[in-house]
Design a protein around this motif. Structure first.
Motif, PDB file in Angstrom:
ATOM      1  N   THR A 163      -8.460 117.756  35.813  1.00  0.00           N
ATOM      2  CA  THR A 163      -7.583 118.346  34.796  1.00  0.00           C
ATOM      3  C   THR A 163      -7.302 119.824  35.068  1.00  0.00           C
ATOM      4  N   LYS A 164      -8.227 120.487  35.789  1.00  0.00           N
ATOM      5  CA  LYS A 164      -7.984 121.906  36.114  1.00  0.00           C
ATOM      6  C   LYS A 164      -6.778 122.049  37.034  1.00  0.00           C
ATOM      7  N   ALA A 165      -6.619 121.081  37.930  1.00  0.00           N
ATOM      8  CA  ALA A 165      -5.529 121.166  38.905  1.00  0.00           C
ATOM      9  C   ALA A 165      -4.206 120.667  38.333  1.00  0.00           C
ATOM     10  N   LEU A 166      -4.290 119.975  37.197  1.00  0.00           N
ATOM     11  CA  LEU A 166      -3.070 119.389  36.615  1.00  0.00           C
ATOM     12  C   LEU A 166      -2.427 120.417  35.676  1.00  0.00           C
ATOM     13  N   LYS A 167      -1.348 121.007  36.146  1.00  0.00           N
ATOM     14  CA  LYS A 167      -0.704 122.068  35.369  1.00  0.00           C
ATOM     15  C   LYS A 167       0.230 121.488  34.305  1.00  0.00           C
ATOM     16  N   TYR A 168       0.676 122.383  33.432  1.00  0.00           N
ATOM     17  CA  TYR A 168       1.600 122.010  32.362  1.00  0.00           C
ATOM     18  C   TYR A 168       2.872 121.399  32.955  1.00  0.00           C
ATOM     19  N   TYR A 169       3.304 120.303  32.368  1.00  0.00           N
ATOM     20  CA  TYR A 169       4.491 119.564  32.819  1.00  0.00           C
ATOM     21  C   TYR A 169       4.374 119.062  34.256  1.00  0.00           C
ATOM     22  N   ARG A 170       3.145 118.623  34.601  1.00  0.00           N
ATOM     23  CA  ARG A 170       2.919 117.927  35.861  1.00  0.00           C
ATOM     24  C   ARG A 170       2.232 116.604  35.517  1.00  0.00           C
ATOM     25  N   PHE A 171       2.350 115.620  36.418  1.00  0.00           N
ATOM     26  CA  PHE A 171       1.624 114.372  36.212  1.00  0.00           C
ATOM     27  C   PHE A 171       0.952 113.933  37.489  1.00  0.00           C
ATOM     28  N   THR A 172      -0.014 113.046  37.319  1.00  0.00           N
ATOM     29  CA  THR A 172      -0.735 112.496  38.460  1.00  0.00           C
ATOM     30  C   THR A 172      -1.154 111.080  38.080  1.00  0.00           C
ATOM     31  N   ARG A 173      -1.740 110.361  39.030  1.00  0.00           N
ATOM     32  CA  ARG A 173      -2.315 109.063  38.710  1.00  0.00           C
ATOM     33  C   ARG A 173      -3.798 109.140  38.990  1.00  0.00           C
ATOM     34  N   GLY A 174      -4.575 108.580  38.112  1.00  0.00           N
ATOM     35  CA  GLY A 174      -6.014 108.668  38.316  1.00  0.00           C
ATOM     36  C   GLY A 174      -6.743 107.583  37.551  1.00  0.00           C
ATOM     37  N   THR A 175      -8.054 107.541  37.780  1.00  0.00           N
ATOM     38  CA  THR A 175      -8.881 106.531  37.140  1.00  0.00           C
ATOM     39  C   THR A 175      -9.356 107.047  35.782  1.00  0.00           C
ATOM     40  N   PHE A 177     -11.483 105.548  32.336  1.00  0.00           N
ATOM     41  CA  PHE A 177     -12.314 104.419  31.882  1.00  0.00           C
ATOM     42  C   PHE A 177     -12.393 103.335  32.965  1.00  0.00           C
ATOM     43  N   GLY A 178     -12.462 103.760  34.233  1.00  0.00           N
ATOM     44  CA  GLY A 178     -12.579 102.794  35.328  1.00  0.00           C
ATOM     45  C   GLY A 178     -11.280 102.111  35.699  1.00  0.00           C
ATOM     46  N   GLU A 179     -10.234 102.349  34.924  1.00  0.00           N
ATOM     47  CA  GLU A 179      -8.940 101.727  35.213  1.00  0.00           C
ATOM     48  C   GLU A 179      -8.185 102.615  36.211  1.00  0.00           C
ATOM     49  N   PRO A 180      -7.866 102.075  37.396  1.00  0.00           N
ATOM     50  CA  PRO A 180      -7.188 102.920  38.382  1.00  0.00           C
ATOM     51  C   PRO A 180      -5.706 103.109  38.038  1.00  0.00           C
ATOM     52  N   GLU A 181      -5.112 104.121  38.636  1.00  0.00           N
ATOM     53  CA  GLU A 181      -3.652 104.297  38.570  1.00  0.00           C
ATOM     54  C   GLU A 181      -3.109 104.517  37.152  1.00  0.00           C
ATOM     55  N   VAL A 182      -3.914 105.131  36.297  1.00  0.00           N
ATOM     56  CA  VAL A 182      -3.382 105.498  34.990  1.00  0.00           C
ATOM     57  C   VAL A 182      -2.528 106.747  35.183  1.00  0.00           C
ATOM     58  N   LEU A 183      -1.332 106.720  34.607  1.00  0.00           N
ATOM     59  CA  LEU A 183      -0.454 107.889  34.742  1.00  0.00           C
ATOM     60  C   LEU A 183      -0.858 108.917  33.685  1.00  0.00           C
ATOM     61  N   VAL A 184      -1.214 110.108  34.153  1.00  0.00           N
ATOM     62  CA  VAL A 184      -1.697 111.171  33.267  1.00  0.00           C
ATOM     63  C   VAL A 184      -0.771 112.378  33.410  1.00  0.00           C
ATOM     64  N   SER A 185      -0.169 112.791  32.306  1.00  0.00           N
ATOM     65  CA  SER A 185       0.706 113.965  32.361  1.00  0.00           C
ATOM     66  C   SER A 185       0.186 115.032  31.413  1.00  0.00           C
ATOM     67  N   ARG A 186       0.434 116.285  31.782  1.00  0.00           N
ATOM     68  CA  ARG A 186       0.038 117.373  30.877  1.00  0.00           C
ATOM     69  C   ARG A 186       1.265 117.750  30.050  1.00  0.00           C
ATOM     70  N   THR A 187       1.505 116.955  29.047  1.00  0.00           N
ATOM     71  CA  THR A 187       2.707 117.085  28.230  1.00  0.00           C
ATOM     72  C   THR A 187       2.334 116.797  26.776  1.00  0.00           C
ATOM     73  N   GLY A 188       3.269 117.029  25.890  1.00  0.00           N
ATOM     74  CA  GLY A 188       3.020 116.692  24.489  1.00  0.00           C
ATOM     75  C   GLY A 188       4.115 117.239  23.599  1.00  0.00           C
ATOM     76  N   TYR A 189       3.908 117.014  22.309  1.00  0.00           N
ATOM     77  CA  TYR A 189       4.977 117.304  21.339  1.00  0.00           C
ATOM     78  C   TYR A 189       4.381 118.002  20.126  1.00  0.00           C
TER      79      TYR A 189
END
Lengths: 375, 131
Positions: A163-175, A177-189
């Motif tokens: 999460t340190k490397a994931l900047k605002y308005y960037r996304f990545t895929r990661g594990t 809860f053991g589930e691979p390839e979850v799309l994680v974005s640093r975004t919100g409303y």
């Protein structure tokens, strides 16, 4: 009514469920005030599965996206996200969307729940002549937002995402809860730090329950559409159907930064250039209102007793404990410090003293709220 | 909260109860208070004002919406609850059928109240709305 994979979870938590744009969604679990404060101080979980998620790929897909949206897709780095508008030919907003750029391979658009059928249809009508594949992944996947200052700490407990490397308005895929390839974005409303997770639909309930379990020590709790609205309004973020509509150009809504007029072309560009050249008639402003009554969408904004503008959104700001609103007013009156009046006729008469029936609304800078440390 | 069965209920969630002195006490149900949730303002009429059955005698406002308060009877207001006027909602939240009453009306015709629902019918309505 349509429902998300988390319906049973919301009901189990005792949520008040409402019809939101044809979706059966939680408006509150406890109350807006508490859920709002949780997001501002700890971390709140939102079900945002109702939003549309459309994937684009194919030889011409970047060119196609750049035709559909006002922001610049071609210039995006892999893993970057940009806020953008989709306009009609008259320069009016069809929707506001997030554009996720997965390098040259693919692009995802996240669109508003209420606009899903309209935008899907619009995409199909515009795609002629482009080599592009469009897939509606909305129902195969669910989406959960973690919002608030503790959201990175919560995500760190349950995922291998850096999460340190994931900047605002960037996304990545990661594990997660053991589930691979979850799309994680640093975004919100919400105007807070936060993340949005996109996971397979079948995993959604597990993610939701476990995020609440693991997050308990961090003060995590669920938050509904009620708090989502007060949070976004404090943060000065537009809500489609209020600050944006098909007859509103994004420049009027103050979204110039998301409209790249230097881009070669996009639908609505010529109209927007013409609107800009002519000079805007109306502009969106933030209002701070004395008194206790909340102005509602469509309510008249008066100056010297005459209607000059219209309320777009209004609420009682849980964080500021003040009445705030957005309104479209004549461009030449859209300056901080300008004052307007709002009328609240009232059905009773007892508490509504004459001076309470007409309130002063002062134009204030937006956003109404900025999180500590943010520029 | 147990809802009193000696009160009558409207579809719009107001209750009215005929008192021994012949006045009708009017309030909103615990369900309405719960649904409105984040209350911000109550606007009530003056003592001495007239109310008309089926018409608004005031408004109640929450963060999300404003709702009319609809009278179940016609008549003249003989008392207004100071405890819920303006922006103090604690009585309403704690005791919607007691300390949280809104107005007392001297009805033109107390039988009008019978046109409102019985507790059983009102609770049937709530059960239906939950689906």
């Amino acid at each position: 009514m349509q429902e998300t994979p988390l319906r049973a979870e919301h009901e189990r938590l005792g949520a008040r469920m409402v019809d939101f744009a044809g979706w059966y969604m939680p408006v509150t679990y406890t109350n807006i005030m508490e859920e709002h404060r949780r997001v501002r101080t700890k971390v709140g979980l939102f079900d945002v599965s109702h939003m549309g998620r459309y994937w684009f790929s194919g030889r011409d897909h970047i060119k196609f996206i750049d035709k559909l949206v006002t922001n610049d897709r071609a210039g995006m780095k892999p893993g970057q996200i940009r806020y953008s508008l989709m306009l009609n030919g008259q320069g009016g907003a069809l929707d506001d969307v997030l554009v996720y750029g997965a390098g040259d391979d693919a692009t995802m658009l996240v669109v508003n729940a209420g606009n899903r059928p309209k935008i899907w249809d619009w995409i199909q009508r515009q795609r002629k002549g482009f080599v592009v594949d469009v897939t509606d992944m909305s129902t195969d996947y669910a989406m959960i937002a973690l919002q608030g200052p503790e959201s990175a700490n919560l995500l760190n407990k349950v995922s291998e995402v850096d999460t340190k490397a994931l900047k605002y308005y960037r996304f990545t895929r990661g594990t997660v809860f053991g589930e691979p390839e979850v799309l994680v974005s640093r975004t919100g409303y919400t105007g807070e730090d936060g993340f949005e997770l996109i996971m397979p639909q079948a995993k959604a309930a597990y993610f939701w329950r476990e995020l609440l379990n693991v997050g308990e020590s961090l003060g995590a709790g669920p938050a509904g559409l009620g708090a989502r609205d007060t949070l976004r309004l404090e943060a000065g973020m537009p809500l489609y159907g209020h600050e944006l509509e098909e007859h509103i150009n994004p420049l009027e809504a103050g979204l110039d930064w998301a409209v790249k007029l230097e881009k070669e072309d996009f639908i609505g560009k010529d109209a927007t250039v013409a609107i800009k050249a002519k000079g805007l008639e109306h502009r969106l402003v933030g209002l701070n209102i004395a008194g206790k009554r909340i102005p509602r969408q469509g309510q008249d904004v008066l100056r010297d007793g005459k209607k000059v503008g219209t309320i777009a959104s209004g609420t009682k700001s849980p964080w500021l404990d003040e009445i705030i609103a957005t309104a479209f007013v004549p461009a030449n009156m859209a300056e901080v410090g300008m004052s307007f009046q709002l009328e609240f006729p009232g059905k009773g008469t007892r508490t509504m003293k004459p001076e309470e029936m007409r309130q002063t609304a002062l134009v204030v800078p937006m956003p109404f709220y900025k999180r500590p440390g943010k520029k | 909260m147990a809802r009193p069965d000696n009160a009558r209920y409207q579809e719009t969630h107001e209750w009215g109860r005929l008192e021994k002195d012949g006045t009708v006490t009017i309030g909103i149900t615990d369900f309405a208070v719960d649904q409105l949730n984040d209350l911000t303002f109550v606007d009530l009429p003056e003592k001495g004002d007239k109310v008309t059955r089926g018409e608004a005698f005031g408004e109640i406002e929450s963060v999300k919406a404003v709702s009319d308060l609809i009278s179940p009877v016609s008549g003249k207001i003989v008392a207004v609850n100071d405890g819920v006027d303006g922006d103090d909602f604690s009585a309403l939240k704690k005791d919607a059928f007691g300390a949280g009453w809104l107005i007392k009306v001297k009805p033109d015709n107390a039988k009008e109240l019978d046109k409102a629902k019985s507790l059983a019918d009102y609770e049937k309505q709530l059960a239906e709305e939950a689906h």
